[in-house]
Write an enzyme that holds these catalytic residues in place. Structure first.
Site, PDB file in Angstrom:
ATOM      1  CB  ALA A  39     -24.572 -48.637   7.876  1.00 27.02           C
TER       2      ALA A  39
ATOM      3  CD  GLU B 161     -17.184 -57.433   4.015  1.00 32.80           C
ATOM      4  OE1 GLU B 161     -18.000 -56.480   4.024  1.00 32.80           O
ATOM      5  OE2 GLU B 161     -16.519 -57.757   5.011  1.00 32.80           O
TER       6      GLU B 161
END
Length: 204
Positions: free
Chosen positions: A89, A156
């Protein structure tokens, strides 16, 4: 469907209540009522997440799916573990990106997968009582014969374990309540209903 439109809402205040990794906006608003007239003024906070994409990778040859396991802050109170098995996702954060391109990019980043054919499963608001996230859900054809491993972008803060799961095992997990996030539940139930037709198309 209700007859109400966006014009049936009045906003008196719209301000940023929080800016961090995500944003929260605070509103003072009111809306028209079914019985006529206007309701009272309400104070509401909205979690600004925006559009996002989820992908269930499926290999019709090996009859396996892939899910990714990672830490989720929203599941920290979960008794078993805050590491969840989920779909591939990602957030659509660029105006020129389309959902299909984001799904393919995330499949490569989170699981090292090349996606060929894609089927749209559904589009929906994830939790419209408090978030604006609109979700695009897909099933993607891929080769899982040598898939799995550890992925994610260090910049990230991602630490992702990609796991290949046989279809029968995934269905057993689903029936046992071991899949406990909405997007995976929807995608796996869809695959259960559409698997045979999907395999006929993709293996033809």
């Amino acid at each position: 469907m209700a007859d109400f439109k966006r014009s049936d809402i009045e906003i008196d205040e719209d301000r940023a209540a929080w800016r961090g990794f995500f944003q929260v906006r605070a509103y003072r608003l009111r809306h028209r009522l079914y019985k006529g007239g206007w309701g009272r003024w309400l104070s509401r906070e909205l979690f600004m997440r925006g559009p996002a994409v989820g992908l269930l990778p499926y290999d019709p040859v090996t009859d396996c799916i892939l899910q990714v396991e990672q830490f989720r802050v929203g599941a920290m109170s979960r008794a078993a573990s805050p590491w969840l098995l989920e779909l591939v996702a990602g957030i659509i954060d660029k105006p020129d990106e389309n959902p299909e391109d984001v799904a393919r990019r995330e499949a490569l980043e989170e699981a090292g997968l090349d996606i060929t054919d894609m089927e749209s499963i559904a589009e929906y608001y994830s939790s419209p009582g408090g978030s604006d996230e609109y979700f695009y859900l897909f099933c993607g054809r891929t080769d899982l014969s040598n898939a799995g491993g550890f992925y994610g972008l260090a910049e990230e803060g991602e630490d992702i374990h990609a796991k290949v799961i046989p279809f029968a095992e995934a269905m057993a997990m689903l029936d046992a309540g071991q899949i406990d996030n909405a997007h995976s539940l929807i995608a796996l139930q869809w695959l259960r209903l559409n698997r045979e037709a999907l395999r006929q198309r993709w293996l033809a």
